[in-house]
Design an enzyme around this catalytic site. Sequence first.
Site, PDB file in Angstrom:
ATOM      1  N   HIS A 125      -0.109  -0.089 -10.033  1.00 18.13           N
ATOM      2  CA  HIS A 125      -0.853  -1.035  -9.191  1.00 18.13           C
ATOM      3  C   HIS A 125      -1.226  -2.288  -9.984  1.00 18.13           C
ATOM      4  O   HIS A 125      -2.379  -2.707 -10.036  1.00 18.13           O
ATOM      5  CB  HIS A 125      -2.115  -0.373  -8.607  1.00 18.13           C
ATOM      6  CG  HIS A 125      -2.525  -0.965  -7.292  1.00 18.13           C
ATOM      7  ND1 HIS A 125      -3.048  -0.214  -6.270  1.00 18.13           N
ATOM      8  CD2 HIS A 125      -2.493  -2.239  -6.828  1.00 18.13           C
ATOM      9  CE1 HIS A 125      -3.337  -0.995  -5.228  1.00 18.13           C
ATOM     10  NE2 HIS A 125      -3.003  -2.228  -5.549  1.00 18.13           N
ATOM     11  N   ARG A 184       0.847  -1.186   0.000  1.00 19.47           N
ATOM     12  CA  ARG A 184       0.000   0.000   0.000  1.00 19.47           C
ATOM     13  C   ARG A 184       0.888   1.242   0.000  1.00 19.47           C
ATOM     14  O   ARG A 184       1.905   1.294   0.712  1.00 19.47           O
ATOM     15  CB  ARG A 184      -0.928   0.016   1.219  1.00 19.47           C
ATOM     16  CG  ARG A 184      -2.072  -0.988   1.163  1.00 19.47           C
ATOM     17  CD  ARG A 184      -3.098  -0.616   0.105  1.00 19.47           C
ATOM     18  NE  ARG A 184      -4.231  -1.532   0.043  1.00 19.47           N
ATOM     19  CZ  ARG A 184      -4.319  -2.561  -0.789  1.00 19.47           C
ATOM     20  NH1 ARG A 184      -3.326  -2.809  -1.622  1.00 19.47           N
ATOM     21  NH2 ARG A 184      -5.392  -3.333  -0.798  1.00 19.47           N
ATOM     22  N   GLU A 190      -4.033   7.329  -5.649  1.00 20.05           N
ATOM     23  CA  GLU A 190      -3.977   6.814  -7.008  1.00 20.05           C
ATOM     24  C   GLU A 190      -5.159   7.362  -7.807  1.00 20.05           C
ATOM     25  O   GLU A 190      -6.207   7.640  -7.232  1.00 20.05           O
ATOM     26  CB  GLU A 190      -4.003   5.284  -6.986  1.00 20.05           C
ATOM     27  CG  GLU A 190      -2.789   4.689  -6.269  1.00 20.05           C
ATOM     28  CD  GLU A 190      -2.813   3.156  -6.194  1.00 20.05           C
ATOM     29  OE1 GLU A 190      -3.797   2.544  -6.687  1.00 20.05           O
ATOM     30  OE2 GLU A 190      -1.868   2.585  -5.646  1.00 20.05           O
TER      31      GLU A 190
END
Length: 332
Positions: A291, A243, A272
């Site tokens: 990601h 994370r 994000e």
Amino acid sequence: MTENKIAIVNSSSFGKIFKEHITQLETIGQVESFNFDQNIPGKELAEALNGYNMIISSVTPFFMDEFFRYKDELKIISRHGIGYNNIDLDAARKHNTVVSIIPALVERDAVAEQNVTNLLNIMRQVNQSSQAVRNDHWEKRANFVGNSLFNKKVGLIGIGNTGSGVAEILNYGFRCDVMSFDPNKDQLYMSQFGARKVEFEELLKSSDVICLCANLTEESYHLIDKYAVSMMKDHVYISNSARGALVNEEAIIEGLASGKIAGFATDVLEKEPGRLNHPYLSFDNIIMTPHTGAYTMECLEEMGKKCVQDIEYMAEGKLPIRSIQAESKYIK
């Protein structure tokens, strides 16, 4: 409400490659896809999704108390992933909304592989040397002398599902001396994966390489701050596949600017999506991927199957597997 209406929320991958997952959902009810800003207010999010009683969601947006207070019937939020820190479980329970996640083993190998892939990329300057060839500068190859991962002292922060996979790769594949800080795991557990248990400060002071694989909690938020960076070895490499908020971005930037951090590889950001103006991108010794830790064909197929199964189960009044909020009047 009797008709099932299914909302796919903020997922960039569900149903895009494996279109049969959408086809299967369409046998259960109407299916629509939505994309929201990750910080959309709860009331606004609820109003946009009113009428949809089943949700398949990505890591954003945030389904907090305000969302549930304004949301009409909602049987399930099926997370297209293993994390659920974007969902208020207490509020979901009060609203009779089941919350289910992907079994951890589905993502384990893919995310562990990504952590090490990005780490090797930054240590061996793969992106920079490849770009040099594209710019017709083959002869400048001596500018891209990297560092080997073999036999390094590696500090692993978090040795749960993904972290244990990283430990195995580094210990058995690269002969690394793997140490881990994880308050929730003991030495016997860590030994299975070739790691030894250490305290946080020892890990910071001893590691040539640090891999972040921890869950995001109140205790781990900005765990890597300016003080933590100051405790690290000079020229340390860091890879984060967990994370973004595990690190204080300003601390990382200062460490890169001073040379304390030799390279930083991250698949995640605190906010994000990342954009061209993100300060990380002003450094050549950063690898930032969007990601994509779970983005293998094998992993996405199984993740999609699980979300479809969750929706099928709820349509039948059955409790989905890996339901972390399992109290609901909609379960027979």
